[in-house]
Design an enzyme around this catalytic site. Structure first.
Site, PDB file in Angstrom:
ATOM      1  N   LYS A 261      -2.676   6.906   1.238  1.00 17.56           N
ATOM      2  CA  LYS A 261      -2.432   7.199   2.655  1.00 17.56           C
ATOM      3  C   LYS A 261      -1.353   8.275   2.708  1.00 17.56           C
ATOM      4  O   LYS A 261      -0.166   7.995   2.860  1.00 17.56           O
ATOM      5  CB  LYS A 261      -2.020   5.920   3.395  1.00 17.56           C
ATOM      6  CG  LYS A 261      -2.227   6.015   4.900  1.00 17.56           C
ATOM      7  CD  LYS A 261      -2.211   4.640   5.535  1.00 17.56           C
ATOM      8  CE  LYS A 261      -2.110   4.713   7.047  1.00 17.56           C
ATOM      9  NZ  LYS A 261      -3.225   5.378   7.714  1.00 17.56           N
TER      10      LYS A 261
ATOM     11  N   ARG B  28       0.835  -1.213   0.000  1.00 14.15           N
ATOM     12  CA  ARG B  28       0.000   0.000   0.000  1.00 14.15           C
ATOM     13  C   ARG B  28       0.863   1.254   0.000  1.00 14.15           C
ATOM     14  O   ARG B  28       0.538   2.246  -0.646  1.00 14.15           O
ATOM     15  CB  ARG B  28      -0.950  -0.016   1.210  1.00 14.15           C
ATOM     16  CG  ARG B  28      -1.989   1.099   1.158  1.00 14.15           C
ATOM     17  CD  ARG B  28      -3.069   0.951   2.206  1.00 14.15           C
ATOM     18  NE  ARG B  28      -2.553   1.126   3.560  1.00 14.15           N
ATOM     19  CZ  ARG B  28      -3.277   0.964   4.661  1.00 14.15           C
ATOM     20  NH1 ARG B  28      -4.552   0.607   4.572  1.00 14.15           N
ATOM     21  NH2 ARG B  28      -2.741   1.139   5.854  1.00 14.15           N
TER      22      ARG B  28
END
Ligand code: PXG
Length: 285
Positions: free
Chosen positions: A149, A50
């Protein structure tokens, strides 16, 4: 405490970045928060994946490879003797001139902090959490996709302030369509008539790694799951509700905006999933 900074483990005082770093100036960078259980960095591969996807989405080239990042993370955890704790991985755009142009920056900064973790109070796991809906909506996905993120967390911070003002430790955020998105640092789930439901990533949410692990645990336990559109009404009439996140793990919710959820106590499937999650943290690589 030893901090990993660009390939070296340095003392806390030596772990500094430039005031011209675009991570500081513009929130231009990405991060991950990861748990350590029994000396293992939990679901590390998923977090690293991620991190690199977030970086790719903002055109930030991380100067080391994913395997090297995995190695560096493990080394930092070991160097600090952390067996149960928390790792914060940060990659900033690096120092540059004033102005947004990414071409005028150099040397992305790689920071790895391995520390202990502050958890929600144990009382919340026993009795459940109270939630409010924030008036601050989650970022529009065409403005800043929640799947990145990024170091830019003001959207979530503004909603968190609303929760704090209302006396809650988390706050629910809706998306630009008024649908349920997620909380400021946790994903949300409900149970209704035996079906486990959670918003799908295209509701404009961070695709939480704990969320994905809990979905898989539920399926393996024979619980039907649905990633689907939810509105607040669905939440108000849910049988059970809980949040998932790296820090929270699985935390029961017993009220939302003053409506009591289910019978006002943490639900049986919530408790079962928390148990299964704890088992997973004990046996994970
Ligand atoms: N939504 C948002 C907006 C988050 O920031 C989650 C959901 C849950 O995702 P994971 O992958 O953790 O299951 C998060 C996670 C921190 C910190 O230090 C923040 C998160 C996780 C760990 C640490 O602020 N957010």
């Amino acid at each position: 405490m030893k901090i990993y900074l660009n390939g070296q483990l340095v003392g806390k005082e030596q772990a500094v970045v430039s005031v011209f770093d675009h991570g500081l100036l513009y929130g231009d960078g990405v991060f991950e928060g990861i748990r350590v259980y029994g000396g293992n960095v939990f679901l590390l591969k998923d977090h690293i994946e991620r991190l690199y996807e977030s970086a790719k989405a903002i055109r930030l080239e991380i100067p080391i490879s994913p395997p090297a990042m995995i190695q560096a993370t493990k080394e930092t955890v070991a160097a600090n003797g952390i067996t149960d704790g928390y790792v914060r991985l940060v990659v900033t755009r690096g120092a540059g001139s004033l102005g947004l142009d990414i071409r005028r920056t150099s040397n992305p900064q790689i920071i790895i902090i391995a520390d202990t973790i502050t958890l929600y109070p144990a009382e919340i796991y026993e009795n459940g959490m109270h939630l409010i809906t924030a008036s601050t909506i989650r970022n529009h996905p065409a403005a800043l996709p929640a799947r990145i993120k990024s170091l830019n967390y003001l959207n979530n911070i503004l909603a968190k302030i609303e929760g704090t003002d209302a006396g809650t430790v988390e706050a629910l955020m809706l998306n630009h369509k008024g649908e349920v998105a997620e909380c400021t640092g946790d994903n949300i789930f409900i149970l209704k008539n035996g079906v486990l439901k959670t918003p799908s990533p295209d509701a404009g949410i961070l695709e939480g790694i704990t969320r994905n692990a809990v979905l898989q645990l539920a399926r393996e336990a024979g619980i039907a799951t649905q990633e689907t559109t939810l509105i607040r009404h669905d939440l108000y009439v849910a049988d059970e509700m809980f949040l998932t996140g790296t820090a929270a793990e699985v935390v029961p919710v017993v009220s939302l905006d003053g409506r009591v959820i289910g019978d006002g106590k943490p639900g049986p499937i919530t408790r079962r999933l928390l148990e299964l999650f704890h088992e997973l943290t004990r046996k994970a690589e």
